[in-house]
Scaffold this motif. Sequence first.
Motif, mmCIF file in Angstrom:
data_model
loop_
_atom_site.group_PDB
_atom_site.id
_atom_site.type_symbol
_atom_site.label_atom_id
_atom_site.label_comp_id
_atom_site.label_asym_id
_atom_site.label_seq_id
_atom_site.Cartn_x
_atom_site.Cartn_y
_atom_site.Cartn_z
ATOM 1 N N VAL A 1 0.743 -1.089 -0.035
ATOM 2 C CA VAL A 1 -0.074 -0.368 0.255
ATOM 3 C C VAL A 1 0.309 1.082 0.159
ATOM 4 N N GLN A 2 1.899 1.651 0.892
ATOM 5 C CA GLN A 2 2.930 2.346 1.372
ATOM 6 C C GLN A 2 3.545 2.934 -0.697
ATOM 7 N N LYS A 3 3.906 1.696 -1.038
ATOM 8 C CA LYS A 3 4.236 1.643 -2.138
ATOM 9 C C LYS A 3 3.658 2.221 -3.733
ATOM 10 N N VAL A 4 2.085 2.995 -3.498
ATOM 11 C CA VAL A 4 1.077 3.169 -4.616
ATOM 12 C C VAL A 4 1.999 4.423 -4.594
ATOM 13 N N PRO A 5 2.041 5.421 -5.835
ATOM 14 C CA PRO A 5 2.543 6.216 -5.985
ATOM 15 C C PRO A 5 1.391 7.384 -6.096
ATOM 16 N N GLY A 6 1.605 8.876 -5.611
ATOM 17 C CA GLY A 6 0.419 9.967 -4.958
ATOM 18 C C GLY A 6 -0.128 9.872 -3.448
ATOM 19 N N ILE A 7 0.863 9.003 -2.834
ATOM 20 C CA ILE A 7 0.768 9.178 -1.339
ATOM 21 C C ILE A 7 1.254 9.500 -0.853
ATOM 22 N N ASN A 8 0.899 10.793 0.028
ATOM 23 C CA ASN A 8 1.337 11.722 1.478
ATOM 24 C C ASN A 8 1.375 11.396 2.468
ATOM 25 N N ARG A 9 0.113 10.705 3.169
ATOM 26 C CA ARG A 9 0.721 10.335 3.987
ATOM 27 C C ARG A 9 -0.431 8.990 4.318
ATOM 28 N N ARG A 10 -0.145 7.966 5.505
ATOM 29 C CA ARG A 10 -0.897 7.088 5.574
ATOM 30 C C ARG A 10 -1.375 6.680 7.427
ATOM 31 N N SER A 11 -2.413 6.500 7.639
ATOM 32 C CA SER A 11 -2.485 5.771 8.749
ATOM 33 C C SER A 11 -2.964 4.178 8.842
ATOM 34 N N GLU A 12 -3.014 4.047 9.907
ATOM 35 C CA GLU A 12 -3.211 1.943 9.879
ATOM 36 C C GLU A 12 -4.422 2.725 11.083
ATOM 37 N N GLU A 13 -6.053 1.682 10.557
ATOM 38 C CA GLU A 13 -6.833 2.268 12.123
ATOM 39 C C GLU A 13 -7.152 0.298 12.270
ATOM 40 N N HIS A 14 -6.935 -0.324 13.578
ATOM 41 C CA HIS A 14 -6.955 -1.658 13.175
ATOM 42 C C HIS A 14 -8.447 -1.886 13.872
ATOM 43 N N THR A 15 -8.992 -2.659 13.605
ATOM 44 C CA THR A 15 -10.681 -2.885 14.104
ATOM 45 C C THR A 15 -10.507 -4.109 15.025
ATOM 46 N N SER A 16 -11.314 -4.193 16.119
ATOM 47 C CA SER A 16 -11.848 -5.307 16.829
ATOM 48 C C SER A 16 -12.902 -5.789 17.442
ATOM 49 N N GLU A 17 -13.635 -6.980 17.473
ATOM 50 C CA GLU A 17 -14.608 -7.318 17.041
ATOM 51 C C GLU A 17 -15.033 -7.478 18.817
ATOM 52 N N LEU A 18 -16.163 -6.512 19.618
ATOM 53 C CA LEU A 18 -16.402 -6.126 20.733
ATOM 54 C C LEU A 18 -17.611 -7.007 20.612
ATOM 55 N N GLN A 19 -17.461 -7.851 21.845
ATOM 56 C CA GLN A 19 -18.872 -8.769 22.599
ATOM 57 C C GLN A 19 -19.386 -8.704 23.735
ATOM 58 N N SER A 20 -21.188 -8.289 23.438
ATOM 59 C CA SER A 20 -21.499 -7.585 23.639
ATOM 60 C C SER A 20 -22.327 -8.988 24.575
#
Length: 82
Positions: A61-80
């Motif tokens: 992903v970070q090697k794709v031309p045209g990207i200035n910045r990126r941030s990853e937000e990981h998800t989590s499964e919340l059990q109710s």
Amino acid sequence: MTVSAYVLIQTEMDKAAAVAGAISEIEGVVAVDVVTGPYDVIAKTSADTMDELGKMVVSQVQKVPGINRRSEEHTSELQSQF
């Protein structure tokens, strides 16, 4: 168990559509949207392990031309327990 993350991407001016198109071709990318606001593209990614997910983002992903910045937000499964 599958792990997921949203990758928030800022692109160079007028590059959002091209970046989104390139990212959509990467294996493990589930969905890509061009958006407005502080980020230009948001991609949902998925992999079998957190290590695989990290390697995909760093090596592809970070090697794709045209990207200035990126941030990853990981998800989590919340059990109710209702």
